[in-house]
Scaffold this active site. Structure first.
Site, short mmCIF file in Angstrom:
data_model
loop_
_atom_site.label_atom_id
_atom_site.label_comp_id
_atom_site.label_asym_id
_atom_site.label_seq_id
_atom_site.Cartn_x
_atom_site.Cartn_y
_atom_site.Cartn_z
N HIS A 72 0.82 -1.21 0.00
CA HIS A 72 0.00 0.00 0.00
C HIS A 72 0.86 1.26 0.00
O HIS A 72 2.00 1.26 0.47
CB HIS A 72 -0.94 0.01 1.20
CG HIS A 72 -2.04 -0.98 1.09
ND1 HIS A 72 -3.11 -0.96 1.94
CD2 HIS A 72 -2.26 -2.02 0.24
CE1 HIS A 72 -3.95 -1.94 1.62
NE2 HIS A 72 -3.43 -2.60 0.60
N GLU A 74 0.70 4.02 1.74
CA GLU A 74 1.11 4.50 3.07
C GLU A 74 2.27 3.66 3.61
O GLU A 74 3.20 4.19 4.22
CB GLU A 74 -0.07 4.45 4.05
CG GLU A 74 -1.26 5.29 3.62
CD GLU A 74 -2.27 4.54 2.75
OE1 GLU A 74 -3.41 5.02 2.64
OE2 GLU A 74 -1.93 3.48 2.19
N CYS A 97 -6.53 2.05 5.33
CA CYS A 97 -7.10 0.84 5.92
C CYS A 97 -6.49 0.66 7.32
O CYS A 97 -5.55 1.37 7.70
CB CYS A 97 -6.79 -0.37 5.04
SG CYS A 97 -5.03 -0.82 4.99
N CYS A 100 -2.58 0.02 7.33
CA CYS A 100 -1.81 1.23 7.03
C CYS A 100 -1.91 2.24 8.17
O CYS A 100 -0.93 2.89 8.52
CB CYS A 100 -2.28 1.85 5.72
SG CYS A 100 -1.81 0.86 4.28
#
Length: 157
Positions: A72, A74, A97, A100
């Protein structure tokens, strides 16, 4: 002529960074800013692990309606940090999410601004004790708000 506000600048960079993403399901960009110096210290986008195939090359690897092939944005931004910072601000194209969010919290992110909402009850429950500010971003300058950057967002991938 008026000068562009930093916040608008950071979020537009997050949108541009998302365009580097290689997941066909969703492109996400993240910019981390040192709150004391107002300098960008890291950026990240969703893509596969180094040396591994990308979704744009071999399709997404979907489990429970999530692509598990990609790192991801992040997560990538935190991994790209060169050192630990006392207090960071996160500008991301999508509300993080839970996974993250935990990584961002561990990296001393104290504020998260996002453009597109992502409902995650677990993140919200955890944040009730962590109390990191999470807010939907609104551009203050029409000049940059109206500059469209088309992010790939398909549910059929």
């Amino acid at each position: 002529m008026t000068r562009l506000k930093r916040e608008d600048y950071y979020m537009k960079i997050a949108e541009l960074t998302a365009l580097r993403g290689t997941c066909k399901k969703l492109q996400v960009g993240c910019v981390l800013v040192d709150s004391s110096t107002h300098r960008i210290v890291s950026v990240g986008y969703n893509s596969s692990h180094k040396g591994q195939p990308h979704c744009i090359d071999e399709d997404c690897l979907i489990v429970n309606n999530h692509c598990i092939r990609t790192l991801h944005a992040e997560q990538a931004a935190v991994l790209n940090l060169e050192r630990k910072y006392e207090k960071l601000i996160c500008y991301t194209t999508h509300n993080p999410c839970i996974n993250c969010f935990k990584i961002l919290a561990g990296a001393n992110i104290k504020t998260i601004y996002f453009l597109n909402d992502y409902i995650d009850k677990e993140r919200d429950i955890l944040n009730s004790s962590l109390r990191i500010f999470i807010g939907q971003f609104e551009y203050s300058d029409e000049r940059i708000e109206n500059m469209k950057i088309e992010l790939l967002e398909r549910e059929d991938a």
